[in-house]
Scaffold this motif. Sequence first.
Motif, PDB file in Angstrom:
ATOM      1  N   ILE A  95      13.226   5.005  -2.892  1.00 29.21           N
ATOM      2  CA  ILE A  95      12.317   5.010  -1.755  1.00 29.21           C
ATOM      3  C   ILE A  95      11.467   3.746  -1.743  1.00 29.21           C
ATOM      4  O   ILE A  95      11.317   3.092  -0.713  1.00 29.21           O
ATOM      5  N   LEU A  96      10.940   3.383  -2.911  1.00 31.45           N
ATOM      6  CA  LEU A  96      10.057   2.221  -2.987  1.00 31.45           C
ATOM      7  C   LEU A  96      10.730   0.946  -2.524  1.00 31.45           C
ATOM      8  O   LEU A  96      10.104   0.072  -1.930  1.00 31.45           O
ATOM      9  N   LYS A  97      12.048   0.853  -2.785  1.00 30.18           N
ATOM     10  CA  LYS A  97      12.748  -0.387  -2.446  1.00 30.18           C
ATOM     11  C   LYS A  97      12.968  -0.523  -0.957  1.00 30.18           C
ATOM     12  O   LYS A  97      13.306  -1.592  -0.481  1.00 30.18           O
ATOM     13  N   LYS A  98      12.845   0.571  -0.238  1.00 37.79           N
ATOM     14  CA  LYS A  98      13.189   0.493   1.176  1.00 37.79           C
ATOM     15  C   LYS A  98      12.027   0.758   2.110  1.00 37.79           C
ATOM     16  O   LYS A  98      12.111   0.447   3.288  1.00 37.79           O
ATOM     17  N   VAL A  99      10.988   1.360   1.616  1.00 32.73           N
ATOM     18  CA  VAL A  99       9.866   1.676   2.489  1.00 32.73           C
ATOM     19  C   VAL A  99       8.591   1.129   1.882  1.00 32.73           C
ATOM     20  O   VAL A  99       8.388   1.188   0.684  1.00 32.73           O
ATOM     21  N   ASN A 100       7.759   0.596   2.744  1.00 36.42           N
ATOM     22  CA  ASN A 100       6.490   0.096   2.276  1.00 36.42           C
ATOM     23  C   ASN A 100       5.471   1.232   2.298  1.00 36.42           C
ATOM     24  O   ASN A 100       4.873   1.514   3.325  1.00 36.42           O
ATOM     25  N   ILE A 258       8.259  -4.228  -7.170  1.00 27.26           N
ATOM     26  CA  ILE A 258       9.501  -3.704  -6.630  1.00 27.26           C
ATOM     27  C   ILE A 258      10.703  -4.581  -6.987  1.00 27.26           C
ATOM     28  O   ILE A 258      11.799  -4.092  -7.193  1.00 27.26           O
ATOM     29  N   GLU A 259      10.449  -5.872  -7.109  1.00 27.00           N
ATOM     30  CA  GLU A 259      11.544  -6.760  -7.497  1.00 27.00           C
ATOM     31  C   GLU A 259      12.037  -6.427  -8.896  1.00 27.00           C
ATOM     32  O   GLU A 259      13.166  -6.710  -9.260  1.00 27.00           O
TER      33      GLU A 259
ATOM     34  N   ILE B  78       7.459  -4.931   1.837  1.00 27.23           N
ATOM     35  CA  ILE B  78       7.907  -4.448   0.534  1.00 27.23           C
ATOM     36  C   ILE B  78       7.807  -5.569  -0.498  1.00 27.23           C
ATOM     37  O   ILE B  78       7.345  -5.358  -1.604  1.00 27.23           O
ATOM     38  N   PRO B  94       8.494   1.545   8.793  1.00 28.37           N
ATOM     39  CA  PRO B  94       8.620   1.225   7.374  1.00 28.37           C
ATOM     40  C   PRO B  94      10.069   1.213   6.915  1.00 28.37           C
ATOM     41  O   PRO B  94      10.358   0.828   5.819  1.00 28.37           O
TER      42      PRO B  94
END
Lengths: 261, 430
Positions: A95-100, A258-259, B78, B94
């Motif tokens: 989720i973190l990788k695709k949504v801010n 996230i990277e 992101i 998002p």
Amino acid sequence: MKRSFRKNLNYYWEIIWMLAKTDLKMRYEGSFLGIIWVFLKPFGIFLVINYVFSTIFNNQTENYSIKLLIGLILFTFFQDATTNGMTSFVNKTAILKKVNLPKWIIIISSTIHSGIAFLFNLVILFIFLYGYYQIFPKPQYVLLFFYYVVLLYGVTVIFSFITAPLYAKFRDLNQIWEVLLQVIFFGSPIFYPITAIPYPVRSILYANPLTYILEHSRLALVNSSFTSPEHHLLFICIFIPSFIGSLWCLKKFSRNLIERL
Amino acid sequence: MDQNIAISVEHISKSFSIPHENRNTLRERLMHFRKKMTYETFHALDDISFEIRKGEFFSIIGRNGSGKSTLLKILAGIYTPDKGSIRVNGEISPFLELGVGFNPELSGKDNIYLNSTILGLSKKDIDKKFKSIVDFSELDQFIDLKLKNYSSGMQVRLAFATAIQSNRDILLMDEVLAVGDVRFQVKCYQVFEKLIKSGKTIVFVSHDPDSVQKYSDRVLYLEQARMAVLGSPNEALSKYMYSNAIKASETTALEDQNLFSSDGLKDEEELLPSITSAKIDFFDNEPIEKMIEVSEVRFFNKDDVEEKILTHGETMRIDVVYTVNSTVHDLVFKMLIRDQLHQDLFLSSTLAENITTGEMMPGKVIISYKIPNYFSRGKYSVSPSVCERTQKIYYERCDDFASFQVHQANPIKPSMGFNFPHSINLLKSL
């Protein structure tokens, strides 16, 4: 950007609740005993420790078993919530990788299902308290108990805010934390009263925030008493800056997080 | 900031540090705390600036690794850029890729709720929209099934149906149409049209020129982290496809060599099941020296300049060079052109054109073909062959010996088979 604060808060709450529900479903739906597992952990340990100390060692401490039960339920929650909070970023990578999303949402939602399990346990605890042990704390002391519960949750949140981004970097933190949890278990007055510990060591134990929370929540529930206000003042004086500090840590450590996931 | 601008990007750069040795645990860090970590720096984006107007359909194209997804992730917030700034006017969705929070262990229904919540819908909204999401995805009967039991096409349908419910002003879409069947793609396009009409700003990332061409107002073409073209779809796409063709022809040259060197006689038989057994007999009897063999195939453009990328619509020339080792009589020369899918498109034979070759002495023979290039864009292979007059015995048969590339300036034309020049009359009865 033009969203009102309230609308945002609603949105965050919906997400937190939805993610927590998903976690709950994932954890208990497929398993054979399902929700029973929630109770099995603290109550299983309770039965063993209670038998060992009450029967084998013939412990005469007043209300030993209910105090033990309160301690175990609180500790289980602490153990569960800190572990889930720490590993939350890594577990929710997809989720973190695709949504801010704000990072704290992920952490809070991961600790919430530990909270729900804890609430179930609390219901059983109160049934025991009223029904079996015939202890009826005054309502204001029950309220006081919940205040300590909130503080305990605050401690797990502070811990998770600091360790969740670090765990992304150091993937063996959870093993280290597992060992430390064992140390904390023995270093907290869970299966022994703090008064059983002689003084120089006792002051060391007071450095552990759990000591304060466990001792006072038991005093509130079982003895309906509120003692040493200086402890409370000191705790809050440490708690609030720690919370602010942990927010700062979260922000600082989360940069480019996230990277790395 | 101008009210008509949805997103303004100024001089953004982003690079990633990739450690040579991954130290992911505290233990490793402590053990090697003296050894400095060394990094490889990878520049994903280099000085990117552009503005997206409100209500615009803005596409970003580029090959894999050109930085387009990184750019989209920065727009979504992101990733944080190393340098430069972004200003966003309005609510940005998002979501990036399809199936954001999709969880294979949950049912389709639960996943709709989970995903919609992340996209910013409240429980009440989802309850209201639930039916239309299911209808759009055509998954009524599977909605209570766990997602892990869905086919990838079904997952995409569900994801897209959910994603378009997000009611934000600016939508970011990454390769959304990469999968899914044709019929569903048509449906998606209809949704795009509706979204555009309702005044939403769409940022669309793809490496598929056809879908970019169809809807974009403007296109940004990224090449190796830099802005190559920012302009009209035609301008950007023709540049993109031209450089793609060059890249492809470079790699084809390598592939050709590999194919040729590994192409033993036995393999040839497998590759060409239509070859008669006579050929095998022939080689079995005389395996050492071929009487005649293909030595080279060359391609020329309309100005007789040798080139591997030929432009659609112009005349092209293919020269097949044979080496004759011993005197041979009455041969039939053939040339077959195939497309990327290995389908036979065009066969030329000297027999059919009534060309007699007579006696051939050892030396070189060049068969030169002039063909109007009506091939559509893509890659084509040439398979020359020589047989004797009865076409029973093949002296030489080289499957996919060489290949050429066709570049087509108009990207809107379909890329399949031939594109003949033609006219269309629309007749309406009153």
